[in-house]
Write a protein that holds these residues in place. Structure first.
Motif, short mmCIF file in Angstrom:
data_model
loop_
_atom_site.label_atom_id
_atom_site.label_comp_id
_atom_site.label_asym_id
_atom_site.label_seq_id
_atom_site.Cartn_x
_atom_site.Cartn_y
_atom_site.Cartn_z
N ARG A 46 -10.00 -3.27 -7.82
CA ARG A 46 -9.29 -2.01 -8.06
C ARG A 46 -8.20 -2.11 -9.11
NH1 ARG A 46 -9.43 2.42 -4.54
NH2 ARG A 46 -7.51 2.98 -5.60
N HIS A 91 -0.74 4.09 -8.87
CA HIS A 91 -1.60 4.75 -7.87
C HIS A 91 -1.15 4.39 -6.46
CE1 HIS A 91 -4.18 5.84 -11.16
NE2 HIS A 91 -4.33 4.58 -11.49
N ARG A 142 0.81 -1.22 0.00
CA ARG A 142 0.00 0.00 0.00
C ARG A 142 0.84 1.27 0.00
NH1 ARG A 142 -4.50 -1.60 4.43
NH2 ARG A 142 -5.12 0.60 4.19
N ARG A 158 -6.39 -2.38 -1.76
CA ARG A 158 -6.60 -2.70 -3.16
C ARG A 158 -7.39 -3.98 -3.25
NH1 ARG A 158 -2.88 -0.32 -6.45
NH2 ARG A 158 -1.99 1.46 -5.40
N ARG A 183 -0.74 13.46 -9.35
CA ARG A 183 -1.61 12.34 -9.00
C ARG A 183 -0.99 11.41 -7.98
NH1 ARG A 183 -2.77 10.03 -14.69
NH2 ARG A 183 -1.62 8.48 -13.50
N VAL A 184 0.26 11.64 -7.62
CA VAL A 184 0.88 10.83 -6.57
C VAL A 184 0.69 11.52 -5.22
CG1 VAL A 184 3.04 9.85 -5.69
CG2 VAL A 184 2.62 9.91 -8.16
N THR A 185 0.20 10.78 -4.25
CA THR A 185 0.12 11.32 -2.90
C THR A 185 1.47 11.12 -2.20
OG1 THR A 185 -2.22 10.78 -2.76
CG2 THR A 185 -1.06 11.13 -0.68
N THR A 193 -4.46 -2.24 -10.56
CA THR A 193 -3.41 -1.28 -10.23
C THR A 193 -3.37 -0.22 -11.30
OG1 THR A 193 -1.76 -2.61 -11.40
CG2 THR A 193 -2.05 -3.01 -9.04
N ASN A 196 -1.50 17.14 -3.15
CA ASN A 196 -0.87 15.82 -3.06
C ASN A 196 0.17 15.70 -1.95
OD1 ASN A 196 0.71 17.65 -4.49
ND2 ASN A 196 1.67 16.10 -5.78
N CYS A 245 5.01 5.10 -9.12
CA CYS A 245 3.94 5.36 -8.14
C CYS A 245 2.72 5.96 -8.84
CB CYS A 245 4.43 6.29 -7.03
SG CYS A 245 5.55 5.49 -5.86
N ALA A 246 2.99 6.87 -9.77
CA ALA A 246 1.88 7.48 -10.52
C ALA A 246 1.14 6.40 -11.30
CB ALA A 246 2.42 8.56 -11.46
N GLU A 247 1.91 5.58 -11.94
CA GLU A 247 1.33 4.49 -12.76
C GLU A 247 0.50 3.54 -11.89
OE1 GLU A 247 0.79 3.07 -16.43
OE2 GLU A 247 2.11 4.77 -15.94
#
Lengths: 433, 433, 433
Positions: free
Chosen positions: C431, C265, C208, C427, C308-310, C433, C333, C261-263
């Motif tokens: 969901r 999520h 996660r 996940r 989009r990456v936290t 990936t 973010n 990470c973006a890819e």
């Protein structure tokens, strides 16, 4: 700490009438027109955006005020914990008769309508000023502001100089300079002459301060005319400046402003530490941040060079407050000034205020300014400061040092009210410049 | 927090007798002679100057003590809020029978006369030491101090080395070095030999520490003799050193002092972070400031290189305290030392002390030193610290962690009293050096 | 502040079940086996060493667990004041029935035996998890961890990437990379392909988060493949990289991880500010420190590039907390994450938490993680945080802003429990990936 004591002090402080020594009020439209002016304050748009509302939704062109509010309200739940949200609730409750704990999707429309009726009522500006106990409001005026159409003895002009120092090489700034001064800035002499005219214009309209915000890496220094002359020449011939040349020009203009302040006996407000457009995809006015690696060491030369200019200094980073306290502790011309922006939350106001009250002469502290864009924010923002001030006075002075409550309140009045008049004196006809 | 609990702890702490581990006392004239010695403390002159009294008035040559006091008193009203002013009031009330809340232009002369009688009374030195519960006072001695004429078991010599490290290239320092050591410093060997003689002199007079104050950008490092030899040669031939050469020489001398401390088992007090003469137009001793961009990272190599030397470290910037806590938390030879100068106000003492008590072994904390120039200041300055200490012990230990009051007071005693003896051990005849 | 109020809030917070979002638990041996696993936690070895116990004694090879405890116990007296010692006492009292105030040389053996019986009892892992009210535990997994042999829905994998970013040029890391991914990292393409495989492996095992710790001078930046290709080629041919080349490679790998990470999520935990091996003679895990001259300014480009990456951000230096608050206040973010290591003491948790609760959307704050190596530490560490949280909620929200106790506890639950699920979503099969 006795809550009753704190409350007694706070209610004394709440009675005080004062001048707000720094705002962004538009004197031609000082109160909010609709709830959108209140919820559109960058604190709400940026926090709602940070909590997940897309900027495009908040800032969609052509949105009506009502629709704009409707776009922001869903973001409020996530920010109810913030102190900025508490200002909003206080405004809605105290001014608009709102009776709920939360503004949400099923009650905001009624609030909108209630507030609209109140904001549109005749005499609202006078009423909100009365309720806020304001006897004057400092403005933030562009250097080419005509300063016309309002009472400058109440809405007090302040010459904001960021454009001159950092954007003079841009054609639009030079165009505005030309229009405001009637001259070009193609040589050092004409640039200085223009600056003098700007000062004269502001002084003749009751201006009481010159002001600027500065990035954390700015380092003021005297620059000789002979170094700057070729740079102005380059601009005249349309050659753009390099970053280092731009830096030289900025330092030159900044130093020239300090010279004019000395000449005109005008305090020079320094707001130190902001980096602009760090988050360029952020909402309007929600893009700037700071770098805590910032030091007043860079300003020692300035403070030494202009002993007759008073410098009210605001710092953006809490970590610089101890330097500010220490500089104000030994430099006669350095004054502590309020709690700015990212430091304007009780978590930082309280320790910063405590240190100032313990180590800076009481006559050299400007307790607070609101920095507001709309009059409705004076009351909750000053209210937040008064609560913190009451706590510190209670704990450190009444309980810690055995002061009478009367003396403690007098100290509060000094930094909240009296010092603004002392540090930014009104210029009667007899004072000249 | 229960005020009664705080008061109980404080009154226990008030009973403790202790050694003051850092002062600027002149052992040949330790108490004040007149009120001018008290009001002439740089805290009052610099704050009064900052509040508007011209330096020239305060420091006019030839002023009598009474006139000097008369010049400073008008500046006191503006600084009544400061904690430094509270020390002054406490002295005047507790020692001189002053009964007002304020010292002003119509009551200071009576105060002056009262205090004069008391300060001139026989046995005052003994009485003020008794009242302050002092069992020893560390001094700050120039390297060429003869250390004669006083009881070194009470007034404890401490070798202050700023001149050696930063001003050895100046002819007057070299002249003093020659007189003190009987040798020149024209070569590395003779320089080191001289330093050894200075240590021997101090050790034979009961010195218990070597000490230095350092600017925020100082970075200790070992320097090879071969690099320094030519610099000393240059000085011999009258060639001045460049700034970078001076830096090399400073690092060499500093490192040599650490080597001698290791040899002599002498703790090396580091007071880190002061920039000298930042405000050169300021009053005497009121010209120095700091840069908060300072890190103990620069000292890691030193702490690693001298595991047997204890380094009591004072930091000038509150922002460096967390590093100090963390270094003392893992380095056996790093000790936290008091709350220095611009950090010596409750607003910074309290958070700094809290962090130390929560994360540094209790045996490695020197709670407080007074840094005083005159004995009358020990009581109010230690009193200020004891009040803060009582609060932190009450809140964090008795209330927060359920400690008994006895255990809390014992912790207070450890850092206030016991650690000074532990960290700066007395050198009996049996210990040698 | 009313103690009764604080206690009511705290007992509500104590009831909450939660997921611990960052630990170093070994899921195959999660609880302590003996008291040596508890006293061997680096906090005790490093503090005891700092207080005078030689490293060689503590870390003598071949020591039995009992003997190891016997070596550390004599160092405990000096560190009784520390908050870390309070965790130890709480464990011994609550879990092992210890009834004294102090662990010392004449009572530790009995404690050792008592604890051994309890730790060895069947079902201890389940019991300690129940007592700690943990519903999940994030791990810290090497990139080549097989993630086998444990329930990944409870012990949640987290891809720790320090080795990839900072040690990929070392043969052993490359060997591990080869074994984990089945490919070499001799070209940019194969390196990226390998990283993708690592992510796929972790995601298929319920990971996660991706995570990394970073030195204070790290500055992320995009690096073009054409710059990195020759560096990888050099490694292939056995040529070592210069420090600056190593820095380029580190930035490249770091940026590639952010892209993955973006890819995927996947949130990317940044733990910013640690300098490794500052005190190389220190005990195991007791050698690292930090430099407070650190700024999130270096990360602005990263936050902008990956909207989009936290990024849950932990900062090691308290002085960086205000920047973290301000970044999380405007960047959607950026999320505040717990109180890390040298900032994990109440003296820093309280002011840092206070600022976060006043200015960061409540949905963007991960209140706390334990960072523990053994399960027994969850309860005292979260307990410490809950106490501070209860104080801040009582003072700032219930008393300061008139919130109901229910609302205050709900805010506490949001940052302690709900946000972990929100920010690191489970996940499910649906969901992907």
């Amino acid at each position: 700490m006795s809550q009753a004591l704190v409350q007694r002090l706070q209610s004394e402080l709440d009675q005080l009438w004062l001048v707000d020594p720094h705002t962004h009020i538009n004197p031609l439209q000082a109160p909010s027109r609709t709830l959108a002016d209140i919820l559109g304050y960058h604190y709400y748009t940026e926090l709602a955006h940070s909590a997940g509302i897309p900027r495009e939704q908040i800032e969609e062109p052509g949105l009506s005020p009502r629709d704009k509010v409707g776009r922001i309200v869903p973001g409020l739940a996530a920010i109810e914990n913030t102190v900025q949200h508490s200002w909003l609730l206080e405004i809605c409750r105290d001014l608009f008769g709102f009776e709920h704990d939360r503004i949400h999707e099923s009650n905001w429309e009624r609030l909108y309508d209630q507030s609209l009726a109140i904001l549109a009522s005749p005499g609202w500006e006078r009423e909100i000023l009365q309720r806020s106990r304001l006897t004057g409001v400092f403005l933030t005026n562009d250097f080419d502001d005509p300063l016309a159409g309002f009472d400058t003895s109440f809405y007090i002009p302040c010459l904001r100089t960021d454009d001159l120092v950092f954007r003079l090489s841009q054609p639009e700034t030079r165009q505005r300079f030309r229009q405001a001064t009637g001259g070009e800035a193609w040589e050092v002499d004409s640039l200085r002459e223009g600056i003098r005219k700007l000062f004269a214009h502001f002084l003749s309209h009751n201006a009481r301060a010159c002001a600027i915000s500065l990035p954390p890496d700015f380092a003021p220094a005297a620059v000789s005319s002979s170094v700057v002359e070729p740079l102005l020449g380059a601009l005249r011939h349309g050659r753009p400046l390099s970053a280092s040349e731009q830096g030289i020009l900025s330092r030159f203009v900044f130093w020239s402003l300090a010279e004019e302040c000395a000449e005109a006996h005008l305090p020079f407000d320094l707001m130190i530490g902001v980096n602009r457009r760090v988050y360029p995809a952020g909402v309007y006015q929600g893009q700037d941040l700071f770098d805590s690696r910032c030091s007043l060491s860079a300003y020692a030369g300035l403070f030494n060079a202009f002993p007759r200019v008073t410098f009210p200094v605001s710092v953006l980073a809490h970590g610089v407050n101890q330097e500010l306290v220490s500089y104000a502790w030994i430099f006669p011309n350095v004054v502590t000034s309020s709690h700015w922006w990212y430091s304007n939350i009780p978590a930082y106001i309280e320790p910063d205020l405590r240190a100032r009250l313990q180590a800076v002469p009481q006559t050299k502290q400007i307790g607070y300014y609101s920095d507001m864009y709309k009059l409705e924010f004076a009351k909750p923002k000053f209210g937040m400061f008064r609560r913190v001030l009451a706590r510190v006075l209670a704990e450190d002075f009444v309980m810690g040092r055995g002061w009478s409550e009367t003396s403690a309140v007098a100290l509060g009045k000094t930094i909240l009210c009296d010092n603004t008049e002392r540090i930014f004196p009104r210029r009667g006809p007899g004072r000249g410049t």
